[in-house]
Design a protein around this motif. Structure first.
Motif, mmCIF file in Angstrom:
data_model
loop_
_atom_site.group_PDB
_atom_site.id
_atom_site.type_symbol
_atom_site.label_atom_id
_atom_site.label_comp_id
_atom_site.label_asym_id
_atom_site.label_seq_id
_atom_site.Cartn_x
_atom_site.Cartn_y
_atom_site.Cartn_z
ATOM 1 N N ASN A 1 4.717 -6.743 -16.311
ATOM 2 C CA ASN A 1 5.996 -6.544 -15.632
ATOM 3 C C ASN A 1 6.195 -7.692 -14.633
ATOM 4 N N LYS A 2 7.119 -8.595 -14.934
ATOM 5 C CA LYS A 2 7.303 -9.783 -14.097
ATOM 6 C C LYS A 2 7.801 -9.432 -12.696
ATOM 7 N N GLY A 3 8.563 -8.345 -12.573
ATOM 8 C CA GLY A 3 9.038 -7.923 -11.260
ATOM 9 C C GLY A 3 7.888 -7.483 -10.373
ATOM 10 N N LEU B 1 4.787 -8.258 -10.865
ATOM 11 C CA LEU B 1 3.920 -9.427 -10.711
ATOM 12 C C LEU B 1 4.361 -10.273 -9.529
ATOM 13 N N THR B 2 5.655 -10.517 -9.426
ATOM 14 C CA THR B 2 6.189 -11.309 -8.322
ATOM 15 C C THR B 2 5.956 -10.626 -6.982
ATOM 16 N N ALA B 3 6.196 -9.313 -6.938
ATOM 17 C CA ALA B 3 6.004 -8.560 -5.696
ATOM 18 C C ALA B 3 4.544 -8.609 -5.249
ATOM 19 N N VAL C 1 2.280 -10.928 -5.989
ATOM 20 C CA VAL C 1 1.929 -12.294 -5.582
ATOM 21 C C VAL C 1 2.416 -12.573 -4.162
ATOM 22 N N LEU C 2 3.642 -12.205 -3.870
ATOM 23 C CA LEU C 2 4.201 -12.436 -2.529
ATOM 24 C C LEU C 2 3.396 -11.707 -1.467
ATOM 25 N N GLN D 1 -0.432 -13.332 -1.310
ATOM 26 C CA GLN D 1 -0.493 -14.701 -0.782
ATOM 27 C C GLN D 1 -0.550 -14.730 0.740
ATOM 28 N N THR E 1 -1.884 -15.751 -11.681
ATOM 29 C CA THR E 1 -1.283 -14.664 -12.445
ATOM 30 C C THR E 1 -1.494 -14.856 -13.945
#
Length: 202
Positions: free
Chosen positions: A73-75, A77-79, A81-82, A85, A93
């Motif tokens: 799920n790219k959504g 995944l982005t959440a 990572v943010l 980090q 990823t």
């Protein structure tokens, strides 16, 4: 203003060290005065925001570890990572789960965050097999599983299969970060034990 306090306090301390005193009372008075000047210096630093900068810098120091986040799920995944980090120096990823083992072999990965996005019997078994395969590498990689609410029995199976812990989705940011930090500490602890054992054998 600050320089004046520092120079003045430094002069008084040098005097306290080098001077001859007629009584302990005289030394005590001079010493207390020097301490009070130092306190004024630090108060001035605090008011100017200098100390806050150092405090914030200490709190914002990132963990020097690598976290691999695996999620189709790219959504999400982005959440993830943010969020990660902010705490870890290196976050990588991967969308395809069949590439995770190869990445674990090639890169120095400390923690793998593994999302369970297929809740069929076959999907769950695939997830458990992946955990066992990663542990079988012998690289001391700590695995944290993300799972949906209501899948507690499966979540416990992931731990029994070798995962460090599991987090129920939707996750709480604070709890997730604490879990990952604990996983990193566990990795360090196991690595230290392995080094001790290696020294005993040599």
């Amino acid at each position: 203003m600050l320089e004046k306090y520092i120079i003045k306090s430094n002069t008084i301390i040098r005097y306290c060290i080098s001077a001859n005193y007629n009584s302990y009372t005289e030394f005590y008075v001079k010493f207390i005065y020097a301490v009070s000047v130092f306190c004024k210096s630090f108060l001035h630093l605090y008011q100017q925001g200098v100390l806050q900068v150092f405090i914030r810098s200490d709190k914002q120091m990132k963990i020097k570890g690598t976290v691999l986040v695996a999620d189709r799920n790219k959504g999400l995944l982005t959440a993830l990572v943010l969020l990660l980090q902010k705490e870890f120096s290196n976050v990588i990823t991967e969308i395809e789960h069949d590439k995770i083992v190869q990445i674990a072999k090639e890169k120095s990965v400390d923690i793998i965050v593994l999302d369970t996005d297929n809740y069929s019997a076959a999907g769950q078994q695939e997830h458990l097999n992946l955990i066992r395969e990663i542990n079988g590498l012998g690289l001391n990689i700590q695995i944290v599983t993300l799972t949906n609410f209501g899948q507690n029995s499966f979540a416990m199976e992931t731990v029994n299969s070798g995962a460090f812990d599991f987090i129920i989705k939707p996750w709480n940011n604070g709890k997730l970060l604490v879990t990952l930090k604990n996983a990193y500490r566990m990795r360090q602890y196991i690595s230290a034990l392995n080094q001790i054992e290696a020294l005993k054998e040599s």
